[in-house]
Design a protein around this motif. Structure first.
Motif, PDB file in Angstrom:
ATOM      1  N   GLN A 101       0.868  -1.185   0.000  1.00 19.63           N
ATOM      2  CA  GLN A 101       0.000   0.000   0.000  1.00 19.63           C
ATOM      3  C   GLN A 101       0.905   1.235   0.000  1.00 19.63           C
ATOM      4  O   GLN A 101       1.063   1.914   1.006  1.00 19.63           O
ATOM      5  N   ILE A 102       1.455   1.504  -1.150  1.00 25.28           N
ATOM      6  CA  ILE A 102       2.494   2.524  -1.243  1.00 25.28           C
ATOM      7  C   ILE A 102       1.974   3.919  -0.893  1.00 25.28           C
ATOM      8  O   ILE A 102       2.746   4.806  -0.523  1.00 25.28           O
ATOM      9  N   HIS A 103       0.661   4.114  -0.983  1.00 21.84           N
ATOM     10  CA  HIS A 103       0.090   5.414  -0.627  1.00 21.84           C
ATOM     11  C   HIS A 103       0.303   5.742   0.857  1.00 21.84           C
ATOM     12  O   HIS A 103       0.250   6.909   1.252  1.00 21.84           O
ATOM     13  N   LEU A 104       0.558   4.703   1.686  1.00 19.88           N
ATOM     14  CA  LEU A 104       0.775   4.943   3.113  1.00 19.88           C
ATOM     15  C   LEU A 104       2.095   5.658   3.388  1.00 19.88           C
ATOM     16  O   LEU A 104       2.297   6.199   4.477  1.00 19.88           O
ATOM     17  N   ALA A 105       2.995   5.666   2.408  1.00 20.79           N
ATOM     18  CA  ALA A 105       4.286   6.336   2.592  1.00 20.79           C
ATOM     19  C   ALA A 105       4.097   7.826   2.853  1.00 20.79           C
ATOM     20  O   ALA A 105       4.879   8.443   3.586  1.00 20.79           O
ATOM     21  N   ARG A 106       3.057   8.403   2.263  1.00 19.60           N
ATOM     22  CA  ARG A 106       2.806   9.834   2.456  1.00 19.60           C
ATOM     23  C   ARG A 106       2.538  10.140   3.926  1.00 19.60           C
ATOM     24  O   ARG A 106       3.111  11.090   4.492  1.00 19.60           O
ATOM     25  N   ASP A 107       1.681   9.347   4.558  1.00 20.60           N
ATOM     26  CA  ASP A 107       1.351   9.591   5.956  1.00 20.60           C
ATOM     27  C   ASP A 107       2.491   9.183   6.884  1.00 20.60           C
ATOM     28  O   ASP A 107       2.755   9.863   7.878  1.00 20.60           O
ATOM     29  N   LEU A 108       3.176   8.095   6.577  1.00 18.54           N
ATOM     30  CA  LEU A 108       4.310   7.681   7.392  1.00 18.54           C
ATOM     31  C   LEU A 108       5.442   8.706   7.297  1.00 18.54           C
ATOM     32  O   LEU A 108       6.155   8.952   8.274  1.00 18.54           O
ATOM     33  N   GLY A 109       5.596   9.318   6.118  1.00 19.07           N
ATOM     34  CA  GLY A 109       6.586  10.371   5.971  1.00 19.07           C
ATOM     35  C   GLY A 109       6.236  11.589   6.809  1.00 19.07           C
ATOM     36  O   GLY A 109       7.102  12.192   7.440  1.00 19.07           O
ATOM     37  N   ALA A 110       4.938  11.934   6.823  1.00 21.51           N
ATOM     38  CA  ALA A 110       4.491  13.083   7.617  1.00 21.51           C
ATOM     39  C   ALA A 110       4.685  12.824   9.109  1.00 21.51           C
ATOM     40  O   ALA A 110       5.115  13.711   9.858  1.00 21.51           O
ATOM     41  N   LEU A 111       4.381  11.592   9.550  1.00 18.23           N
ATOM     42  CA  LEU A 111       4.582  11.243  10.955  1.00 18.23           C
ATOM     43  C   LEU A 111       6.066  11.239  11.304  1.00 18.23           C
ATOM     44  O   LEU A 111       6.472  11.732  12.358  1.00 18.23           O
ATOM     45  N   SER A 112       6.886  10.699  10.402  1.00 18.82           N
ATOM     46  CA  SER A 112       8.335  10.645  10.639  1.00 18.82           C
ATOM     47  C   SER A 112       8.927  12.035  10.747  1.00 18.82           C
ATOM     48  O   SER A 112       9.864  12.267  11.526  1.00 18.82           O
ATOM     49  N   ALA A 113       8.388  12.971   9.969  1.00 17.01           N
ATOM     50  CA  ALA A 113       8.920  14.336   9.950  1.00 17.01           C
ATOM     51  C   ALA A 113       8.799  15.018  11.314  1.00 17.01           C
ATOM     52  O   ALA A 113       9.537  15.972  11.598  1.00 17.01           O
ATOM     53  N   GLU A 114       7.901  14.524  12.174  1.00 13.13           N
ATOM     54  CA  GLU A 114       7.761  15.112  13.500  1.00 13.13           C
ATOM     55  C   GLU A 114       9.032  14.958  14.331  1.00 13.13           C
ATOM     56  O   GLU A 114       9.270  15.715  15.267  1.00 13.13           O
ATOM     57  N   ALA A 115       9.864  13.967  13.974  1.00 12.61           N
ATOM     58  CA  ALA A 115      11.109  13.749  14.709  1.00 12.61           C
ATOM     59  C   ALA A 115      12.076  14.914  14.544  1.00 12.61           C
ATOM     60  O   ALA A 115      12.977  15.107  15.372  1.00 12.61           O
ATOM     61  N   PHE A 116      11.892  15.726  13.502  1.00 10.12           N
ATOM     62  CA  PHE A 116      12.777  16.865  13.285  1.00 10.12           C
ATOM     63  C   PHE A 116      12.572  17.962  14.326  1.00 10.12           C
ATOM     64  O   PHE A 116      13.327  18.935  14.360  1.00 10.12           O
ATOM     65  N   SER A 117      11.572  17.809  15.180  1.00 10.95           N
ATOM     66  CA  SER A 117      11.421  18.749  16.291  1.00 10.95           C
ATOM     67  C   SER A 117      12.526  18.549  17.322  1.00 10.95           C
ATOM     68  O   SER A 117      12.760  19.411  18.168  1.00 10.95           O
ATOM     69  N   ASP A 118      13.206  17.404  17.267  1.00 15.38           N
ATOM     70  CA  ASP A 118      14.346  17.144  18.151  1.00 15.38           C
ATOM     71  C   ASP A 118      15.451  18.151  17.807  1.00 15.38           C
ATOM     72  O   ASP A 118      15.900  18.218  16.663  1.00 15.38           O
ATOM     73  N   PRO A 119      15.899  18.950  18.765  1.00 15.46           N
ATOM     74  CA  PRO A 119      16.895  19.993  18.480  1.00 15.46           C
ATOM     75  C   PRO A 119      18.213  19.467  17.925  1.00 15.46           C
ATOM     76  O   PRO A 119      18.972  20.223  17.323  1.00 15.46           O
ATOM     77  N   ARG A 120      18.478  18.194  18.117  1.00 15.64           N
ATOM     78  CA  ARG A 120      19.726  17.638  17.586  1.00 15.64           C
ATOM     79  C   ARG A 120      19.747  17.592  16.070  1.00 15.64           C
ATOM     80  O   ARG A 120      20.809  17.471  15.458  1.00 15.64           O
ATOM     81  N   PHE A 121      18.572  17.685  15.440  1.00 15.58           N
ATOM     82  CA  PHE A 121      18.510  17.701  13.980  1.00 15.58           C
ATOM     83  C   PHE A 121      18.690  19.105  13.402  1.00 15.58           C
ATOM     84  O   PHE A 121      18.719  19.270  12.185  1.00 15.58           O
ATOM     85  N   ALA A 122      18.789  20.109  14.263  1.00 12.01           N
ATOM     86  CA  ALA A 122      18.896  21.491  13.779  1.00 12.01           C
ATOM     87  C   ALA A 122      20.105  21.672  12.868  1.00 12.01           C
ATOM     88  O   ALA A 122      20.022  22.311  11.809  1.00 12.01           O
ATOM     89  N   ILE A 123      21.243  21.094  13.251  1.00 15.90           N
ATOM     90  CA  ILE A 123      22.449  21.247  12.441  1.00 15.90           C
ATOM     91  C   ILE A 123      22.316  20.509  11.113  1.00 15.90           C
ATOM     92  O   ILE A 123      22.843  20.950  10.091  1.00 15.90           O
ATOM     93  N   ALA A 124      21.582  19.410  11.113  1.00 17.96           N
ATOM     94  CA  ALA A 124      21.359  18.657   9.876  1.00 17.96           C
ATOM     95  C   ALA A 124      20.532  19.475   8.891  1.00 17.96           C
ATOM     96  O   ALA A 124      20.801  19.481   7.684  1.00 17.96           O
ATOM     97  N   LEU A 125      19.528  20.169   9.398  1.00 15.13           N
ATOM     98  CA  LEU A 125      18.704  21.021   8.550  1.00 15.13           C
ATOM     99  C   LEU A 125      19.502  22.220   8.048  1.00 15.13           C
ATOM    100  O   LEU A 125      19.377  22.624   6.888  1.00 15.13           O
ATOM    101  N   GLU A 126      20.336  22.771   8.914  1.00 13.28           N
ATOM    102  CA  GLU A 126      21.128  23.934   8.542  1.00 13.28           C
ATOM    103  C   GLU A 126      22.190  23.590   7.504  1.00 13.28           C
ATOM    104  O   GLU A 126      22.395  24.330   6.540  1.00 13.28           O
ATOM    105  N   GLU A 127      22.857  22.462   7.687  1.00 18.84           N
ATOM    106  CA  GLU A 127      23.955  22.079   6.801  1.00 18.84           C
ATOM    107  C   GLU A 127      23.507  21.221   5.622  1.00 18.84           C
ATOM    108  O   GLU A 127      24.326  20.808   4.805  1.00 18.84           O
ATOM    109  N   LYS A 128      22.222  20.938   5.537  1.00 23.40           N
ATOM    110  CA  LYS A 128      21.662  20.151   4.430  1.00 23.40           C
ATOM    111  C   LYS A 128      22.303  18.759   4.346  1.00 23.40           C
ATOM    112  O   LYS A 128      22.863  18.354   3.329  1.00 23.40           O
ATOM    113  N   TRP A 129      22.181  18.033   5.446  1.00 27.32           N
ATOM    114  CA  TRP A 129      22.654  16.653   5.425  1.00 27.32           C
ATOM    115  C   TRP A 129      21.842  15.847   4.415  1.00 27.32           C
ATOM    116  O   TRP A 129      20.709  16.204   4.072  1.00 27.32           O
TER     117      TRP A 129
END
Length: 249
Positions: A101-129
């Motif tokens: 059910q490949i359409h579920l990737a959209r929602d799983l991606g949206a749920l996974s994106a919530e992990a970026f609220s972790d401040p440790r990912f700030a440098i990854a977003l800034e430096e474009k990891w």
């Protein structure tokens, strides 16, 4: 302000009425998870292990000896899961992974994106990891028709603007890890991953200047698979590696 639905979305909703994958209520706009079900899925919240994201009850003060990480040195800095294990998350992950059910990737991606609220990912977003999905062996990918980690990573790339990179490949087919112990998993994955030489040839400058990599997978259980990938990346010269998964197993 109300946004009008695109004609194509209206037609698709009429031809193929969508329902929530968990409660089966009616949906629209190509969604596969209603807002109520999405909000009820258990998030990983403090306290949790800083290394493997295992959640715990109560409060953690000072040094903490996580039973999952005890006496283990991982090749990644930390692993962050967005969602805790639940029947609902298992249903979504299994629906994508085994039910095609490949359409579920959209929602799983949206749920996974919530992990970026972790401040440790700030440098990854800034430096474009780079977002690097854990690869499947080509035989298994041909049987499944897609790689679930790659589909989730593609959605994460859309939401964050981080580049998606097909950096790794599975150099040998390994038996399923489901019923193996941690020690057996580590042995099973020995020399199972490698960095693509073709990627280095196509991106000679970028491959030498990768600031960091976020490994993406659907579930973190023991960490054996992502650690094997991280080990290969670190050996290839990637200075920093973190892990992001949809669910903590």
């Amino acid at each position: 302000m109300f946004l009008r639905k695109k004609p194509a979305s209206k037609i698709l909703d009429w031809l193929y009425p969508s329902i929530c994958s968990l409660c089966e209520c009616g949906l629209s706009e190509g969604k596969s998870l209603c807002n109520e079900c999405a909000s009820e899925l258990p998030r990983i919240v403090t306290p949790f292990c800083d290394i493997c994201s295992e959640p715990f009850d109560g409060q953690i003060d000072g040094d903490f000896d996580c039973p999952n990480c005890r006496r283990i040195t991982f090749h990644f800095e930390f692993a962050r899961a967005a969602m805790d294990r639940s029947d609902g998350m298992l249903g979504l992950v299994h629906g994508l992974k085994y039910g095609r059910q490949i359409h579920l990737a959209r929602d799983l991606g949206a749920l996974s994106a919530e992990a970026f609220s972790d401040p440790r990912f700030a440098i990854a977003l800034e430096e474009k990891w780079l977002l690097v999905p854990v690869p499947l062996h080509w035989i298994r990918k041909r049987q499944r028709h897609f790689n679930q980690a790659e589909e989730i990573a593609r959605e994460l790339s859309k939401k964050t603007g981080l580049p998606l990179a097909d950096l790794l490949y599975r150099s040998r087919k390994t038996p399923t890890q489901t019923r193996l112990t941690r020690k057996q998993r580590m042995e099973n994955l020995k020399d199972a991953f490698a960095v693509r030489k073709s990627w280095r040839k196509k991106n000679p400058a970028t491959s030498k200047e990768v600031p960091g990599v976020i490994l993406v997978d659907d579930v973190f259980t023991t960490g054996s698979t992502v650690d094997a990938c991280a080990k290969v990346l670190r050996k290839a010269g990637v200075p920093r590696v973190a892990v992001l998964t949809a669910m903590r197993g």
